[in-house]
Design a protein around this motif. Sequence first.
Motif, PDB file in Angstrom:
ATOM      1  N   LEU A  81       0.841  -1.197   0.000  1.00 50.60           N
ATOM      2  CA  LEU A  81       0.000   0.000   0.000  1.00 50.60           C
ATOM      3  C   LEU A  81       0.871   1.240   0.000  1.00 50.60           C
ATOM      4  O   LEU A  81       1.769   1.381   0.829  1.00 50.60           O
ATOM      5  CB  LEU A  81      -0.909   0.013   1.237  1.00 50.60           C
ATOM      6  CG  LEU A  81      -1.820   1.229   1.388  1.00 50.60           C
ATOM      7  CD1 LEU A  81      -2.853   1.278   0.270  1.00 50.60           C
ATOM      8  CD2 LEU A  81      -2.522   1.213   2.756  1.00 50.60           C
ATOM      9  N   GLY A  82       0.618   2.152  -0.935  1.00 46.01           N
ATOM     10  CA  GLY A  82       1.281   3.446  -0.962  1.00 46.01           C
ATOM     11  C   GLY A  82       0.291   4.530  -0.576  1.00 46.01           C
ATOM     12  O   GLY A  82      -0.811   4.590  -1.124  1.00 46.01           O
ATOM     13  N   VAL A  83       0.677   5.386   0.376  1.00 42.34           N
ATOM     14  CA  VAL A  83      -0.200   6.439   0.876  1.00 42.34           C
ATOM     15  C   VAL A  83       0.436   7.799   0.609  1.00 42.34           C
ATOM     16  O   VAL A  83       1.576   8.033   1.019  1.00 42.34           O
ATOM     17  CB  VAL A  83      -0.460   6.273   2.391  1.00 42.34           C
ATOM     18  CG1 VAL A  83      -1.253   7.465   2.924  1.00 42.34           C
ATOM     19  CG2 VAL A  83      -1.178   4.968   2.683  1.00 42.34           C
ATOM     20  N   LEU A 163     -10.106   2.339  -6.775  1.00 39.57           N
ATOM     21  CA  LEU A 163     -10.272   1.957  -5.374  1.00 39.57           C
ATOM     22  C   LEU A 163     -11.317   2.844  -4.683  1.00 39.57           C
ATOM     23  O   LEU A 163     -12.289   2.352  -4.101  1.00 39.57           O
ATOM     24  CB  LEU A 163      -8.921   2.081  -4.670  1.00 39.57           C
ATOM     25  CG  LEU A 163      -8.682   1.320  -3.379  1.00 39.57           C
ATOM     26  CD1 LEU A 163      -8.681  -0.179  -3.629  1.00 39.57           C
ATOM     27  CD2 LEU A 163      -7.350   1.752  -2.762  1.00 39.57           C
ATOM     28  N   PHE A 164     -11.089   4.148  -4.742  1.00 29.60           N
ATOM     29  CA  PHE A 164     -11.978   5.148  -4.144  1.00 29.60           C
ATOM     30  C   PHE A 164     -12.165   6.307  -5.118  1.00 29.60           C
ATOM     31  O   PHE A 164     -11.282   6.605  -5.922  1.00 29.60           O
ATOM     32  CB  PHE A 164     -11.371   5.742  -2.855  1.00 29.60           C
ATOM     33  CG  PHE A 164     -11.197   4.779  -1.719  1.00 29.60           C
ATOM     34  CD1 PHE A 164     -12.269   4.407  -0.923  1.00 29.60           C
ATOM     35  CD2 PHE A 164      -9.941   4.284  -1.410  1.00 29.60           C
ATOM     36  CE1 PHE A 164     -12.094   3.540   0.154  1.00 29.60           C
ATOM     37  CE2 PHE A 164      -9.749   3.423  -0.345  1.00 29.60           C
ATOM     38  CZ  PHE A 164     -10.830   3.043   0.441  1.00 29.60           C
ATOM     39  N   ARG A 165     -13.307   6.986  -4.993  1.00 35.76           N
ATOM     40  CA  ARG A 165     -13.526   8.255  -5.676  1.00 35.76           C
ATOM     41  C   ARG A 165     -13.911   9.321  -4.646  1.00 35.76           C
ATOM     42  O   ARG A 165     -14.637   9.024  -3.691  1.00 35.76           O
ATOM     43  CB  ARG A 165     -14.656   8.158  -6.708  1.00 35.76           C
ATOM     44  CG  ARG A 165     -14.365   7.282  -7.911  1.00 35.76           C
ATOM     45  CD  ARG A 165     -15.519   7.382  -8.911  1.00 35.76           C
ATOM     46  NE  ARG A 165     -15.493   6.304  -9.874  1.00 35.76           N
ATOM     47  CZ  ARG A 165     -14.815   6.348 -11.030  1.00 35.76           C
ATOM     48  NH1 ARG A 165     -14.112   7.424 -11.321  1.00 35.76           N
ATOM     49  NH2 ARG A 165     -14.846   5.322 -11.866  1.00 35.76           N
ATOM     50  N   TYR A 166     -13.459  10.537  -4.861  1.00 42.34           N
ATOM     51  CA  TYR A 166     -13.900  11.653  -4.039  1.00 42.34           C
ATOM     52  C   TYR A 166     -15.385  11.896  -4.287  1.00 42.34           C
ATOM     53  O   TYR A 166     -15.843  11.861  -5.434  1.00 42.34           O
ATOM     54  CB  TYR A 166     -13.116  12.917  -4.390  1.00 42.34           C
ATOM     55  CG  TYR A 166     -11.628  12.812  -4.142  1.00 42.34           C
ATOM     56  CD1 TYR A 166     -11.119  12.784  -2.849  1.00 42.34           C
ATOM     57  CD2 TYR A 166     -10.732  12.749  -5.208  1.00 42.34           C
ATOM     58  CE1 TYR A 166      -9.751  12.683  -2.615  1.00 42.34           C
ATOM     59  CE2 TYR A 166      -9.365  12.658  -4.992  1.00 42.34           C
ATOM     60  CZ  TYR A 166      -8.876  12.620  -3.695  1.00 42.34           C
ATOM     61  OH  TYR A 166      -7.529  12.528  -3.474  1.00 42.34           O
ATOM     62  N   GLY A 188      -7.729   6.748  -5.495  1.00 40.51           N
ATOM     63  CA  GLY A 188      -6.820   5.618  -5.327  1.00 40.51           C
ATOM     64  C   GLY A 188      -7.115   4.552  -6.352  1.00 40.51           C
ATOM     65  O   GLY A 188      -8.244   4.446  -6.843  1.00 40.51           O
ATOM     66  N   VAL A 189      -6.086   3.789  -6.684  1.00 36.82           N
ATOM     67  CA  VAL A 189      -6.231   2.719  -7.679  1.00 36.82           C
ATOM     68  C   VAL A 189      -5.513   1.466  -7.200  1.00 36.82           C
ATOM     69  O   VAL A 189      -4.687   1.504  -6.290  1.00 36.82           O
ATOM     70  CB  VAL A 189      -5.677   3.141  -9.064  1.00 36.82           C
ATOM     71  CG1 VAL A 189      -6.505   4.254  -9.664  1.00 36.82           C
ATOM     72  CG2 VAL A 189      -4.205   3.562  -8.955  1.00 36.82           C
ATOM     73  N   VAL A 198      -2.582   2.138  -4.251  1.00 40.72           N
ATOM     74  CA  VAL A 198      -2.112   3.455  -3.823  1.00 40.72           C
ATOM     75  C   VAL A 198      -3.321   4.363  -3.644  1.00 40.72           C
ATOM     76  O   VAL A 198      -4.322   4.228  -4.339  1.00 40.72           O
ATOM     77  CB  VAL A 198      -1.130   4.087  -4.836  1.00 40.72           C
ATOM     78  CG1 VAL A 198       0.103   3.212  -5.015  1.00 40.72           C
ATOM     79  CG2 VAL A 198      -1.782   4.344  -6.188  1.00 40.72           C
ATOM     80  N   LEU A 199      -3.231   5.273  -2.682  1.00 42.57           N
ATOM     81  CA  LEU A 199      -4.276   6.270  -2.487  1.00 42.57           C
ATOM     82  C   LEU A 199      -3.678   7.523  -1.889  1.00 42.57           C
ATOM     83  O   LEU A 199      -2.690   7.461  -1.149  1.00 42.57           O
ATOM     84  CB  LEU A 199      -5.409   5.737  -1.608  1.00 42.57           C
ATOM     85  CG  LEU A 199      -5.164   5.540  -0.119  1.00 42.57           C
ATOM     86  CD1 LEU A 199      -6.504   5.552   0.632  1.00 42.57           C
ATOM     87  CD2 LEU A 199      -4.450   4.233   0.173  1.00 42.57           C
TER      88      LEU A 199
END
Length: 225
Positions: A81-83, A163-166, A188-189, A198-199
């Motif tokens: 995981l990259g943050v 992964l996520f959307r705003y 994030g993808v 990553v996110l």
Amino acid sequence: MTVAVLKFGGSNCDRDAVQALADVGVDAELVWYKEGLPTDVSGVLLPGGFSYGDYLRAGAMAARDPIVEEVRERAGKVPILGVCNGAQIGSEAGLTPGAFTVNRSARFQCEHVHLRVETTDTPFTAAFDEGDVVSLPIAHGEGRFETESEAAYEELVATDRVLFRYCDADGNVTDEANPNGSRGNVAGVVGADRTTAVLMPHPERAALADLHAGTDGRGVLEGFA
């Protein structure tokens, strides 16, 4: 078996990540980038900060360090995981598609945002349901997600790699809810192996109840368990 939290010169979220992982029951240890990865790591976290002072562009120099090649060799074998700066490093290293560049505002932004869970087929979103809305903080100047073309973006969507959307508090994905101008509101993808992600938002900053920043980040970090 321990999660390695990499520490570069300029990292500043590394100890936060170790503490947050410990709080969700995951053993973690700091690994100085010059020492190389231990052979028995069960996961890798690339934390936030300003590796190499963000010279050239954020994440570019760290992505070319020998230890990141070791991380690349573990992709698909252990969760990675990259943050924030770790997301910039991960994308620069080709661990995940796309890139992170200067915010639409051209300013550093530090605020809480809402995110909609787009896929649960990853270790880092398995604790959620698709469509769940979570709240995490952001703190970045180069967090705008981009792809090389609209076709590349459409391929990400078609292969369930977002992964996520705003979004807003109700889960609506709108331009107003997009803090940095990311294409498609992407926050994030996930990589092709689906265990590397990553996110830009910081789950470690929303994992400890005592910080009064919510605990939605715990679900992300529990992916290492």
